[in-house]
Scaffold this motif. Structure first.
Motif, PDB file in Angstrom:
ATOM      1  N   GLY A 225      -2.272  11.113 -16.093  1.00 50.87           N
ATOM      2  CA  GLY A 225      -0.920  10.616 -15.886  1.00 50.87           C
ATOM      3  C   GLY A 225      -0.829   9.101 -15.887  1.00 50.87           C
ATOM      4  O   GLY A 225       0.197   8.531 -15.548  1.00 50.87           O
ATOM      5  N   ASP A 226      -1.910   8.433 -16.271  1.00 51.52           N
ATOM      6  CA  ASP A 226      -1.946   6.973 -16.264  1.00 51.52           C
ATOM      7  C   ASP A 226      -2.714   6.496 -17.490  1.00 51.52           C
ATOM      8  O   ASP A 226      -3.843   6.948 -17.732  1.00 51.52           O
ATOM      9  CB  ASP A 226      -2.632   6.472 -14.992  1.00 51.52           C
ATOM     10  CG  ASP A 226      -2.746   4.969 -14.946  1.00 51.52           C
ATOM     11  OD1 ASP A 226      -1.709   4.303 -14.796  1.00 51.52           O
ATOM     12  OD2 ASP A 226      -3.881   4.472 -15.064  1.00 51.52           O
ATOM     13  N   GLN A 227      -2.126   5.596 -18.255  1.00 57.49           N
ATOM     14  CA  GLN A 227      -2.744   5.138 -19.503  1.00 57.49           C
ATOM     15  C   GLN A 227      -4.099   4.480 -19.267  1.00 57.49           C
ATOM     16  O   GLN A 227      -5.052   4.731 -19.976  1.00 57.49           O
ATOM     17  CB  GLN A 227      -1.797   4.178 -20.232  1.00 57.49           C
ATOM     18  CG  GLN A 227      -2.295   3.771 -21.594  1.00 57.49           C
ATOM     19  CD  GLN A 227      -2.381   4.949 -22.563  1.00 57.49           C
ATOM     20  OE1 GLN A 227      -1.542   5.829 -22.560  1.00 57.49           O
ATOM     21  NE2 GLN A 227      -3.415   4.961 -23.377  1.00 57.49           N
ATOM     22  N   HIS A 228      -4.188   3.623 -18.248  1.00 57.38           N
ATOM     23  CA  HIS A 228      -5.438   2.916 -17.989  1.00 57.38           C
ATOM     24  C   HIS A 228      -6.526   3.880 -17.522  1.00 57.38           C
ATOM     25  O   HIS A 228      -7.677   3.780 -17.962  1.00 57.38           O
ATOM     26  CB  HIS A 228      -5.222   1.806 -16.965  1.00 57.38           C
ATOM     27  CG  HIS A 228      -4.254   0.767 -17.429  1.00 57.38           C
ATOM     28  ND1 HIS A 228      -4.522  -0.093 -18.464  1.00 57.38           N
ATOM     29  CD2 HIS A 228      -2.989   0.471 -17.023  1.00 57.38           C
ATOM     30  CE1 HIS A 228      -3.487  -0.879 -18.672  1.00 57.38           C
ATOM     31  NE2 HIS A 228      -2.534  -0.559 -17.813  1.00 57.38           N
ATOM     32  N   ALA A 229      -6.166   4.794 -16.642  1.00 56.83           N
ATOM     33  CA  ALA A 229      -7.135   5.789 -16.183  1.00 56.83           C
ATOM     34  C   ALA A 229      -7.578   6.679 -17.340  1.00 56.83           C
ATOM     35  O   ALA A 229      -8.748   7.076 -17.424  1.00 56.83           O
ATOM     36  CB  ALA A 229      -6.535   6.633 -15.059  1.00 56.83           C
ATOM     37  N   ALA A 230      -6.659   6.987 -18.248  1.00 54.70           N
ATOM     38  CA  ALA A 230      -6.999   7.814 -19.408  1.00 54.70           C
ATOM     39  C   ALA A 230      -8.000   7.097 -20.308  1.00 54.70           C
ATOM     40  O   ALA A 230      -8.976   7.702 -20.779  1.00 54.70           O
ATOM     41  CB  ALA A 230      -5.732   8.164 -20.192  1.00 54.70           C
ATOM     42  N   GLU A 231      -7.762   5.809 -20.544  1.00 56.23           N
ATOM     43  CA  GLU A 231      -8.693   5.034 -21.368  1.00 56.23           C
ATOM     44  C   GLU A 231     -10.075   4.994 -20.723  1.00 56.23           C
ATOM     45  O   GLU A 231     -11.095   5.142 -21.403  1.00 56.23           O
ATOM     46  CB  GLU A 231      -8.159   3.618 -21.580  1.00 56.23           C
ATOM     47  CG  GLU A 231      -6.934   3.567 -22.464  1.00 56.23           C
ATOM     48  CD  GLU A 231      -6.251   2.206 -22.465  1.00 56.23           C
ATOM     49  OE1 GLU A 231      -6.744   1.278 -21.775  1.00 56.23           O
ATOM     50  OE2 GLU A 231      -5.226   2.067 -23.156  1.00 56.23           O
ATOM     51  N   ASP A 232     -10.116   4.781 -19.408  1.00 56.27           N
ATOM     52  CA  ASP A 232     -11.394   4.767 -18.696  1.00 56.27           C
ATOM     53  C   ASP A 232     -12.095   6.113 -18.810  1.00 56.27           C
ATOM     54  O   ASP A 232     -13.310   6.176 -19.016  1.00 56.27           O
ATOM     55  CB  ASP A 232     -11.186   4.416 -17.220  1.00 56.27           C
ATOM     56  CG  ASP A 232     -10.769   2.972 -17.015  1.00 56.27           C
ATOM     57  OD1 ASP A 232     -10.914   2.160 -17.965  1.00 56.27           O
ATOM     58  OD2 ASP A 232     -10.284   2.654 -15.907  1.00 56.27           O
ATOM     59  N   LEU A 233     -11.330   7.186 -18.652  1.00 56.43           N
ATOM     60  CA  LEU A 233     -11.903   8.529 -18.724  1.00 56.43           C
ATOM     61  C   LEU A 233     -12.514   8.795 -20.099  1.00 56.43           C
ATOM     62  O   LEU A 233     -13.627   9.322 -20.207  1.00 56.43           O
ATOM     63  CB  LEU A 233     -10.833   9.575 -18.399  1.00 56.43           C
ATOM     64  CG  LEU A 233     -11.263  11.036 -18.421  1.00 56.43           C
ATOM     65  CD1 LEU A 233     -12.351  11.300 -17.391  1.00 56.43           C
ATOM     66  CD2 LEU A 233     -10.053  11.925 -18.157  1.00 56.43           C
ATOM     67  N   VAL A 234     -11.822   8.426 -21.156  1.00 56.17           N
ATOM     68  CA  VAL A 234     -12.341   8.624 -22.517  1.00 56.17           C
ATOM     69  C   VAL A 234     -13.612   7.805 -22.708  1.00 56.17           C
ATOM     70  O   VAL A 234     -14.615   8.306 -23.236  1.00 56.17           O
ATOM     71  CB  VAL A 234     -11.282   8.260 -23.579  1.00 56.17           C
ATOM     72  CG1 VAL A 234     -11.886   8.221 -24.970  1.00 56.17           C
ATOM     73  CG2 VAL A 234     -10.133   9.255 -23.536  1.00 56.17           C
ATOM     74  N   GLN A 235     -13.600   6.561 -22.248  1.00 55.85           N
ATOM     75  CA  GLN A 235     -14.788   5.715 -22.395  1.00 55.85           C
ATOM     76  C   GLN A 235     -15.972   6.285 -21.632  1.00 55.85           C
ATOM     77  O   GLN A 235     -17.092   6.314 -22.141  1.00 55.85           O
ATOM     78  CB  GLN A 235     -14.491   4.301 -21.920  1.00 55.85           C
ATOM     79  CG  GLN A 235     -13.624   3.521 -22.876  1.00 55.85           C
ATOM     80  CD  GLN A 235     -13.315   2.120 -22.374  1.00 55.85           C
ATOM     81  OE1 GLN A 235     -13.711   1.730 -21.285  1.00 55.85           O
ATOM     82  NE2 GLN A 235     -12.604   1.369 -23.194  1.00 55.85           N
ATOM     83  N   GLU A 236     -15.739   6.749 -20.403  1.00 55.58           N
ATOM     84  CA  GLU A 236     -16.821   7.324 -19.611  1.00 55.58           C
ATOM     85  C   GLU A 236     -17.388   8.577 -20.275  1.00 55.58           C
ATOM     86  O   GLU A 236     -18.600   8.776 -20.311  1.00 55.58           O
ATOM     87  CB  GLU A 236     -16.320   7.658 -18.205  1.00 55.58           C
ATOM     88  CG  GLU A 236     -16.023   6.447 -17.359  1.00 55.58           C
ATOM     89  CD  GLU A 236     -15.295   6.803 -16.077  1.00 55.58           C
ATOM     90  OE1 GLU A 236     -15.131   8.002 -15.770  1.00 55.58           O
ATOM     91  OE2 GLU A 236     -14.870   5.867 -15.375  1.00 55.58           O
TER      92      GLU A 236
END
Length: 177
Positions: free
Chosen positions: A27-38
């Motif tokens: 539900g958050d763009q920044h958290a989503a980007e972090d999740l994909v990177q991780e």
């Protein structure tokens, strides 16, 4: 094509789709980007073996979902600030955009596993068996999580059921205020 080139090609081709899934989960763009990177970082070391064994996409998606659920367990629940949003009058919002906002807000109020099941089943269009495989659980768990999540969505976002023209579940009683 060597493993590094293969991985970079995969990342270029699938980042948008993986980011969309991650956004629906977090539900958050920044958290989503972090999740994909991780998720991609945890997969890169296994990449040559994943490519040799067949379709690496299933493994990457599984890693993404497991990473999301495991991160949610470690963190304290963060409040979702929907109640504090200012009231703004929009000129004429497109119904699809408005429904998207409602869907994201409703998904944010679900527990992580229920949210993951709904995203896998209805946004990724996976079967119950595939969803169970990705989440590492039984098919019965997927069914019960789906049932519970949909029941909760009917309570917290009744507009979704009306917009989708969903029937009431069998054996339920509609509450009339």
């Amino acid at each position: 094509m060597d493993a590094e080139e293969s991985f970079l090609a995969y990342v270029r081709g699938r980042t948008v789709a993986l980011s969309r899934i991650a956004y629906l989960l977090t539900g958050d763009q920044h958290a989503a980007e972090d999740l994909v990177q991780e998720a991609l970082l945890s997969v890169v070391g296994r990449w040559p073996r994943l490519v040799r064994n067949g379709d690496p996409d299933a493994y990457v998606r599984k890693t993404l979902y497991h990473r999301y659920i495991s991160d949610r367990r470690r963190r304290l629940p963060q409040p979702f600030p929907t109640a504090n949003l200012p009231q703004r009058v929009m000129a004429d919002p497109a119904p699809a955009v408005a429904r998207g906002v409602v869907v994201r807000a409703a998904l944010a109020r679900l527990p992580p596993r229920q949210r993951a099941v709904l995203v896998l089943r209805y946004f990724e269009d996976l079967t119950e068996v595939q969803t169970a495989e990705v989440l590492g659980c039984r098919v019965g768990t997927v069914k019960s999580q789906t049932r519970d999540a949909l029941a909760r969505l009917r309570v917290i976002a009744p507009d979704l059921a009306i917009a989708a023209d969903l029937p009431e579940p069998v054996g339920s009683v509609s509450e009339v205020p």
